[in-house]
Design a protein around this motif. Structure first.
Motif, mmCIF file in Angstrom:
data_model
loop_
_atom_site.group_PDB
_atom_site.id
_atom_site.type_symbol
_atom_site.label_atom_id
_atom_site.label_comp_id
_atom_site.label_asym_id
_atom_site.label_seq_id
_atom_site.Cartn_x
_atom_site.Cartn_y
_atom_site.Cartn_z
ATOM 1 N N GLN A 76 53.981 58.581 43.793
ATOM 2 C CA GLN A 76 53.562 57.199 43.980
ATOM 3 C C GLN A 76 52.491 56.791 42.967
ATOM 4 O OE1 GLN A 76 51.302 56.261 47.471
ATOM 5 N NE2 GLN A 76 52.477 54.387 47.879
ATOM 6 N N SER A 77 51.504 57.669 42.810
ATOM 7 C CA SER A 77 50.402 57.302 41.920
ATOM 8 C C SER A 77 50.853 57.239 40.460
ATOM 9 C CB SER A 77 49.248 58.291 42.083
ATOM 10 O OG SER A 77 49.574 59.549 41.522
ATOM 11 N N ILE A 78 51.724 58.154 40.080
ATOM 12 C CA ILE A 78 52.243 58.107 38.707
ATOM 13 C C ILE A 78 53.044 56.831 38.497
ATOM 14 C CG2 ILE A 78 53.756 59.220 37.013
ATOM 15 C CD1 ILE A 78 53.227 61.881 38.389
ATOM 16 N N ALA A 79 53.907 56.544 39.463
ATOM 17 C CA ALA A 79 54.765 55.366 39.357
ATOM 18 C C ALA A 79 53.935 54.104 39.208
ATOM 19 C CB ALA A 79 55.660 55.262 40.594
ATOM 20 N N GLU A 80 52.860 54.055 39.971
ATOM 21 C CA GLU A 80 51.995 52.887 39.938
ATOM 22 C C GLU A 80 51.326 52.730 38.569
ATOM 23 O OE1 GLU A 80 48.256 51.831 42.636
ATOM 24 O OE2 GLU A 80 49.954 52.636 43.790
ATOM 25 N N ARG A 81 50.728 53.815 38.106
ATOM 26 C CA ARG A 81 50.036 53.753 36.820
ATOM 27 C C ARG A 81 50.996 53.462 35.675
ATOM 28 N NH1 ARG A 81 47.159 58.150 39.049
ATOM 29 N NH2 ARG A 81 48.693 59.574 38.171
ATOM 30 N N GLN A 82 52.136 54.102 35.726
ATOM 31 C CA GLN A 82 53.071 53.986 34.608
ATOM 32 C C GLN A 82 54.067 52.857 34.790
ATOM 33 O OE1 GLN A 82 52.819 55.676 31.786
ATOM 34 N NE2 GLN A 82 51.001 56.699 32.579
ATOM 35 N N LYS A 83 53.981 52.193 35.945
ATOM 36 C CA LYS A 83 54.874 51.065 36.205
ATOM 37 C C LYS A 83 56.342 51.467 36.078
ATOM 38 C CE LYS A 83 51.341 47.712 34.991
ATOM 39 N NZ LYS A 83 50.313 48.762 35.249
ATOM 40 N N ILE A 84 56.656 52.529 36.791
ATOM 41 C CA ILE A 84 58.035 53.006 36.859
ATOM 42 C C ILE A 84 58.440 52.998 38.326
ATOM 43 C CG2 ILE A 84 59.549 55.005 36.482
ATOM 44 C CD1 ILE A 84 57.583 55.931 34.294
ATOM 45 N N SER A 85 59.678 52.652 38.602
ATOM 46 C CA SER A 85 60.164 52.644 39.983
ATOM 47 C C SER A 85 59.960 54.004 40.624
ATOM 48 C CB SER A 85 61.646 52.284 40.009
ATOM 49 O OG SER A 85 62.334 53.047 40.980
#
Lengths: 154, 154
Positions: free
Chosen positions: A30-39
């Motif tokens: 979740q945190s990676i997705a948020e930072r990197q703006k990936i689904s």
DNA sequence: ATCAAATCCGAGTAAATTACTCGGGATTGA
DNA sequence: TCAATCCCGAGTAATTTACTCGGATTTGAT
């Protein structure tokens, strides 16, 4: 002749993950997705591939997440991209797969084989020579130069 | 991350064409297609691309065909593949297209830019360094070693 | 003049691949 | 027990690839 989103997103994600290692025990999708703006759900698939390739390990359950399976200086971009994209060879002719030369009935067709080998070799050499820790360091440098987005708030 | 049939067939076709130059005035699509076992109508499209890129010239009408627009030693595999596949860059991030860096809002995303550039550069260097005449010579050598298929019977 | 061989050209289409989404199950810490 | 998280496979819309097809135009030979 294009790298797909798997390779592109996945490398970004892994740099992100590696960059967070100091501060966080494990890093959640979740945190990676948020930072990197990936689904989130797509990224989940990608990280699965990285895990299958032995590049990351996981901690399940609440407060779970991922960490690198080995030090960043031992993981090459080649390892990462191959895990995500499969074989990176731009051309796979039958004779290249097993180097028996079988499958190439007509030697005439195989003049091009030399070309494909050169291309494949140069790609391999390049991606194998770039290590994840170099990118993490570069990432830190960029961040310290004022850009605050992408910080590690897990 | 694969070269498409355009690039693969097209290079083979152009080696074939170049190999026939001594013996034939112009080389027809039909004869290349036959020797290389490529669909005639598909090959037509590919040669059209090569013509648009200025690598071959055409002679229309009966007994027409194609010839190289310049000597084989002045045509690189890079020229050929770019004509057929378009840009060979494995990754084109907005910042690479115009090197203003615009389009990359977040510098954090761009650590990967270095990686893509390295990959693209190594591919470019490789394909630009292989010239068509090398392949034609290699082709002749292979043919003289007993393999009779692929001969130039126009 | 006619005909056949060739290049030219654009449109259409089936198959494969990509880039995802979705639903639900299993594990774990609080 | 609950919520957060990883785990997993199936499904699907959009895009790209790899072609085919029909017909127009040019040209050399009879």
């Amino acid at each position: 002749m294009k790298l797909s989103t798997k390779g592109r997103y996945g490398l970004r994600a892994l740099i992100d993950l590696a960059s967070c290692e100091d501060e966080c025990e494990v890093v959640s999708i979740q945190s990676i997705a948020e930072r990197q703006k990936i689904s989130e759900s797509y990224l989940e698939q990608l990280v699965r591939l990285l895990k299958k390739a032995g590049l990351v390990t996981s901690q399940r359950g609440a407060c779970g997440g991922y960490r690198l399976a080995k030090p960043a200086e031992q993981i090459s971009v080649g390892d990462i991209l191959r895990a995500l994209e499969g074989n990176l060879d731009a051309v796979t002719c039958p004779a290249n797969q097993d180097d028996s030369g079988a499958g190439c009935q007509d030697a005439d067709f195989c003049v091009t084989r030399y070309v494909w080998k050169q291309i494949n070799d140069s790609i391999t050499l390049t991606v194998n020579s770039i290590m994840l820790d170099q990118l993490v360091q570069e990432n830190r440098k960029l961040r310290s130069q004022g850009k605050s987005t992408g910080n590690c708030v897990n």
